[in-house]
Write a protein that holds these residues in place. Structure first.
Motif, PDB file in Angstrom:
ATOM      1  N   GLN A 315       0.681  -1.012  -0.036  1.00  0.00           N
ATOM      2  CA  GLN A 315       0.091  -0.033   0.046  1.00  0.00           C
ATOM      3  C   GLN A 315       0.751   1.431   0.036  1.00  0.00           C
ATOM      4  O   GLN A 315       0.311   2.122  -0.033  1.00  0.00           O
ATOM      5  N   CYS A 316       2.289   1.205   0.245  1.00  0.00           N
ATOM      6  CA  CYS A 316       2.944   2.236  -0.003  1.00  0.00           C
ATOM      7  C   CYS A 316       2.903   2.597  -1.456  1.00  0.00           C
ATOM      8  O   CYS A 316       3.600   2.152  -2.329  1.00  0.00           O
ATOM      9  N   GLY A 317       2.616   3.810  -1.649  1.00  0.00           N
ATOM     10  CA  GLY A 317       2.813   4.258  -3.012  1.00  0.00           C
ATOM     11  C   GLY A 317       4.022   4.700  -3.454  1.00  0.00           C
ATOM     12  O   GLY A 317       4.424   4.278  -4.501  1.00  0.00           O
ATOM     13  N   GLU A 318       4.607   5.412  -2.764  1.00  0.00           N
ATOM     14  CA  GLU A 318       6.071   5.585  -3.123  1.00  0.00           C
ATOM     15  C   GLU A 318       7.170   5.354  -1.951  1.00  0.00           C
ATOM     16  O   GLU A 318       7.393   6.069  -1.196  1.00  0.00           O
ATOM     17  N   PRO A 319       7.718   4.173  -1.848  1.00  0.00           N
ATOM     18  CA  PRO A 319       8.460   3.666  -0.805  1.00  0.00           C
ATOM     19  C   PRO A 319       9.635   4.445  -0.724  1.00  0.00           C
ATOM     20  O   PRO A 319      10.442   4.556   0.423  1.00  0.00           O
ATOM     21  N   GLU A 320      10.209   4.822  -1.704  1.00  0.00           N
ATOM     22  CA  GLU A 320      11.609   5.885  -2.043  1.00  0.00           C
ATOM     23  C   GLU A 320      11.338   6.812  -1.033  1.00  0.00           C
ATOM     24  O   GLU A 320      12.609   7.246  -0.542  1.00  0.00           O
ATOM     25  N   THR A 321      10.335   7.682  -1.061  1.00  0.00           N
ATOM     26  CA  THR A 321       9.958   8.607  -0.065  1.00  0.00           C
ATOM     27  C   THR A 321      10.428   8.269   1.452  1.00  0.00           C
ATOM     28  O   THR A 321      11.019   9.196   2.070  1.00  0.00           O
ATOM     29  N   LEU A 322       9.616   7.081   1.643  1.00  0.00           N
ATOM     30  CA  LEU A 322       9.885   6.599   3.300  1.00  0.00           C
ATOM     31  C   LEU A 322      11.460   6.246   3.487  1.00  0.00           C
ATOM     32  O   LEU A 322      12.034   6.629   4.349  1.00  0.00           O
ATOM     33  N   TYR A 323      11.994   5.631   2.427  1.00  0.00           N
ATOM     34  CA  TYR A 323      13.399   5.426   2.529  1.00  0.00           C
ATOM     35  C   TYR A 323      14.504   6.681   2.898  1.00  0.00           C
ATOM     36  O   TYR A 323      15.389   6.792   3.379  1.00  0.00           O
ATOM     37  N   ARG A 324      13.934   7.643   2.023  1.00  0.00           N
ATOM     38  CA  ARG A 324      14.859   8.939   1.820  1.00  0.00           C
ATOM     39  C   ARG A 324      14.522   9.568   3.403  1.00  0.00           C
ATOM     40  O   ARG A 324      15.452  10.148   3.896  1.00  0.00           O
ATOM     41  N   THR A 325      13.623   9.505   4.021  1.00  0.00           N
ATOM     42  CA  THR A 325      12.975   9.872   5.204  1.00  0.00           C
ATOM     43  C   THR A 325      13.804   9.262   6.343  1.00  0.00           C
ATOM     44  O   THR A 325      14.564   9.992   7.306  1.00  0.00           O
ATOM     45  N   LEU A 326      14.035   7.996   6.148  1.00  0.00           N
ATOM     46  CA  LEU A 326      14.619   7.048   7.202  1.00  0.00           C
ATOM     47  C   LEU A 326      16.015   7.377   7.090  1.00  0.00           C
ATOM     48  O   LEU A 326      17.015   7.643   8.002  1.00  0.00           O
ATOM     49  N   GLU A 327      16.652   7.473   5.929  1.00  0.00           N
ATOM     50  CA  GLU A 327      18.097   8.024   5.459  1.00  0.00           C
ATOM     51  C   GLU A 327      18.228   9.341   6.367  1.00  0.00           C
ATOM     52  O   GLU A 327      19.534   9.637   7.001  1.00  0.00           O
ATOM     53  N   GLN A 328      17.262  10.298   6.033  1.00  0.00           N
ATOM     54  CA  GLN A 328      17.729  11.817   6.655  1.00  0.00           C
ATOM     55  C   GLN A 328      17.768  11.574   8.336  1.00  0.00           C
ATOM     56  O   GLN A 328      18.405  12.295   8.823  1.00  0.00           O
ATOM     57  N   TYR A 329      16.693  10.806   8.675  1.00  0.00           N
ATOM     58  CA  TYR A 329      16.743  10.683  10.156  1.00  0.00           C
ATOM     59  C   TYR A 329      17.709  10.046  10.735  1.00  0.00           C
ATOM     60  O   TYR A 329      18.635  10.471  11.689  1.00  0.00           O
TER      61      TYR A 329
END
Length: 373
Positions: A315-329
């Protein structure tokens, strides 16, 4: 003995029942759950656990403590076979119960089932579960498939008894008719959804006329509206649980956990979700959905079943966005943070950040060279 099957067919449950039955018969058992902790992620990890536990039970000194250097993998493997021979000589009976071998990190040792002892006998036996497509070489195996209607009803009664609940025959019939009801995990999730009924549900039942007929109609509607796979249903369960607790954090937290490899700590979730994350609400969610989460040794909460992760990834439309947020965090955390050191480069790769990944690898190689000097 190797038991293969699709996700949700009840492999882990079968192994737990087998452990209880064996112990009643006087056998010693050694359960090993692959991937549950960072110390059970590789074939080498399994062998070390087997050796350590067998030495403890046989009251033998730990062989690596007598050595000046860390033993090579072949030495660990040789020691495992020696201990199997000693178990037989002592006329003791041990059964290794290895669950979810497919969760081991892929390497040559996993592909060759290097963790299966050579010295198996009537005294030392080995039972392993894995997904249907997991390579088992030349070993014989059994396939655990979907359960038939009688088995479905027996599983339903068992789950209800464990929760101290009952359902009408009409609701049970509706459950059995669901397309995915041949999977025990799906049955468990579906009953969990019914157990989650709250005041709003019972208000609707009262408006419909109260009584058992109204309850049956309402519960049947819930069953019919539930997703037709464990993946879909797991997402719905966590969504409903979040609504019951209050707040909008549950699905967001679940999505972050889904894109991680081994889960996230509560501090990580707090840093990612900010004011939307409340520790007490998350504790309620984990308690409410206790069969859906596990807590790793390093404090990370992860999903207990692959189906849950698959459901949220779908259901994650754009998992890359979540990965980028995790990387930044994780980039904001200090060097030396246990989870950052293990996972940051992974998030860089998944976020497509080649520059940051190269910087991390370069720094790691430089630090290793300095330490060697």
């Amino acid at each position: 003995t190797i038991i293969r099957g699709e996700p949700g067919t009840g492999k882990s449950t079968l192994l737990s029942y087998l452990a209880l039955a064996l112990e009643k018969e006087g056998y010693e058992t050694l359960p090993l759950i692959c991937g549950l902790t960072l110390k059970s992620s590789t074939s080498a990890d399994l062998i070390r656990q087997m050796v350590y536990e067998m030495e403890c039970r046989l009251k033998l000194p730990h062989f690596w403590e007598e050595r000046g250097a860390a033993p090579a993998e072949e030495e660990w493997r040789k020691r495992l076979d020696e201990l199997c021979t000693q178990y037989a000589a002592a006329d003791r009976h041990l059964v290794f119960l290895v669950d979810a071998a497919d969760q081991l990190l892929p390497d040559e040792a996993r592909e060759k089932l290097f963790f299966v002892p050579d010295q198996l006998s009537e005294h030392v036996q080995f039972v392993m579960t894995c997904l249907a497509d997991f390579p088992v070489g030349g070993y014989a195996y059994s396939v655990l498939g979907m359960v038939d209607e009688q088995e479905k009803r027996e599983i339903i009664e068992s789950i209800l008894a464990s929760h101290g609940r009952e359902l009408s025959s009409g609701v049970k019939d509706a459950i059995v008719k669901k397309r995915a009801s041949g999977y025990p995990l799906y049955l468990s999730m579906l009953i969990q959804r019914l157990i989650m009924m709250n005041k709003q549900d019972f208000d609707r039942i009262m408006q419909a006329g109260d009584g058992m007929d109204a309850i049956t109609i309402h519960q049947t509607k819930i069953v019919e509206e539930c997703g037709d796979s464990a993946e879909e249903l797991s997402v719905e369960l966590i969504r409903v649980a979040g609504e019951r607790i209050g707040g909008t954090f549950a699905e967001a937290a679940a999505e972050y956990i889904a894109v991680s490899r081994y889960g996230l700590r509560t501090d990580d979730l707090s840093g990612l979700l900010g004011e939307n994350f409340r520790m007490l609400d998350f504790a309620h969610l984990v308690s409410y959905m206790s069969g859906s989460f596990l807590l790793r040794e390093d404090g990370r909460y992860d999903f207990a079943h692959k189906s849950i992760r698959a459901g949220f990834l779908a259901q994650c439309g754009e998992p890359e966005t979540l990965y980028r947020t995790l990387e930044q965090y994780f980039d904001t955390l200090p060097d030396g943070d246990e989870v950052k050191d293990r996972e940051f480069t992974y998030f860089c790769i998944m976020a497509g950040d080649k520059k940051r990944f190269t910087e991390c690898v370069t720094r790691y190689n430089r630090e290793r060279q300095v330490s060697e000097i």
